[in-house]
Design a protein around this motif. Structure first.
Motif, PDB file in Angstrom:
ATOM      1  N   ASP A   1       6.624   2.938   8.799  1.00 48.78           N
ATOM      2  CA  ASP A   1       5.838   3.719   7.843  1.00 48.78           C
ATOM      3  C   ASP A   1       5.402   2.887   6.644  1.00 48.78           C
ATOM      4  O   ASP A   1       4.798   3.412   5.715  1.00 48.78           O
ATOM      5  N   SER A   2       5.711   1.600   6.631  1.00 52.95           N
ATOM      6  CA  SER A   2       5.379   0.723   5.520  1.00 52.95           C
ATOM      7  C   SER A   2       4.046   0.031   5.803  1.00 52.95           C
ATOM      8  O   SER A   2       3.838  -0.492   6.897  1.00 52.95           O
ATOM      9  N   GLU A   3       3.144   0.031   4.794  1.00 54.89           N
ATOM     10  CA  GLU A   3       1.833  -0.591   4.956  1.00 54.89           C
ATOM     11  C   GLU A   3       1.588  -1.591   3.847  1.00 54.89           C
ATOM     12  O   GLU A   3       1.900  -1.321   2.674  1.00 54.89           O
TER      13      GLU A   3
ATOM     14  N   ASP B   1      13.013   1.262   5.617  1.00 58.59           N
ATOM     15  CA  ASP B   1      12.251   2.001   6.620  1.00 58.59           C
ATOM     16  C   ASP B   1      13.090   2.086   7.884  1.00 58.59           C
ATOM     17  O   ASP B   1      13.475   1.052   8.439  1.00 58.59           O
TER      18      ASP B   1
ATOM     19  N   ARG C   1       1.191  -3.179   9.223  1.00 59.26           N
ATOM     20  CA  ARG C   1       2.019  -1.968   9.216  1.00 59.26           C
ATOM     21  C   ARG C   1       3.293  -2.221  10.007  1.00 59.26           C
ATOM     22  O   ARG C   1       3.253  -2.709  11.134  1.00 59.26           O
TER      23      ARG C   1
ATOM     24  N   GLU D   1       0.847  -1.190   0.000  1.00 52.91           N
ATOM     25  CA  GLU D   1       0.000   0.000   0.000  1.00 52.91           C
ATOM     26  C   GLU D   1       0.888   1.248   0.000  1.00 52.91           C
ATOM     27  O   GLU D   1       0.628   2.202  -0.715  1.00 52.91           O
ATOM     28  N   ARG D   2       1.940   1.186   0.834  1.00 48.15           N
ATOM     29  CA  ARG D   2       2.890   2.297   0.921  1.00 48.15           C
ATOM     30  C   ARG D   2       4.155   1.761   1.583  1.00 48.15           C
ATOM     31  O   ARG D   2       4.109   1.292   2.718  1.00 48.15           O
TER      32      ARG D   2
ATOM     33  N   ASP E   1       3.868   1.167  -5.224  1.00 51.56           N
ATOM     34  CA  ASP E   1       2.542   0.900  -4.661  1.00 51.56           C
ATOM     35  C   ASP E   1       1.807  -0.096  -5.547  1.00 51.56           C
ATOM     36  O   ASP E   1       1.858  -0.020  -6.772  1.00 51.56           O
TER      37      ASP E   1
END
Length: 170
Positions: free
Chosen positions: A162-164, A111, A159, A81-82, A88
């Motif tokens: 900051d990675s999703e 990250d 999550r 997602e991110r 993405d």
């Protein structure tokens, strides 16, 4: 050498304030522990009383495999997602399981909040499970801190820093 009465009074006053502060800390800690324990007991009772939601992250029933809800029916994948360094929407195959982190792993995260070996997704029987590998900043499953090993269901959100990611199964 004689001490002035004002000096002695100030020293005793300081010690009294210090002890009162320590007692306040102990009292607050005990109150928080009791509240957490009482809340945990209530949450467990509520969880047993209520039927789980369709999208709740919980263990599958043993009969699910007989009814065709096993993992083998679809291709499990992790969709970005991110995440820095990953486009993405890119999907990673989870059929064999993967480890996520900053180190030498299958899905490398750029990250600063990810540990070198942060989390693992692996098959346990017919279920894929998510496990935090003792990371510093923790792993979140559906915006809740991951506690222990948890099974993954279609649509779950993972999550790490900051990675999703989204867990999808066809």
């Amino acid at each position: 050498m004689t001490l002035e009465p004002a000096s002695v009074a100030l020293k005793l006053g300081f010690l009294a304030v210090l002890y009162l502060f320590l007692l306040w800390i102990v009292r607050s800690s005990l109150k928080d522990l009791r509240r957490a324990q009482a809340g945990g007991d209530a949450a467990v009772a509520e969880m047993h009383a209520a039927a789980p939601a369709a999208d709740a992250t919980a263990m599958h029933n043993a009969a699910d495999d007989l009814l065709g809800d096993a993992i083998g029916d679809g291709e499990p994948r992790l969709v970005v997602e991110r995440a820095a360094g990953h486009p993405d929407g890119i999907a990673y195959d989870l059929a064999r399981g993967v480890t996520l982190g900053r180190g030498d792993v299958e899905i490398r995260l750029e990250d600063p909040f990810a540990s070198s070996h942060h989390a693992r997704i692996e098959r346990q029987g017919s279920v894929l499970v998510l496990e935090d590998l003792g990371s510093t900043n923790g792993t979140y499953l559906n915006e809740e801190p991951l506690r222990g090993i948890q099974p993954l269901h279609h649509g779950d959100r993972i999550r790490i820093g900051d990675s999703e990611f989204s867990y999808l199964q066809d």
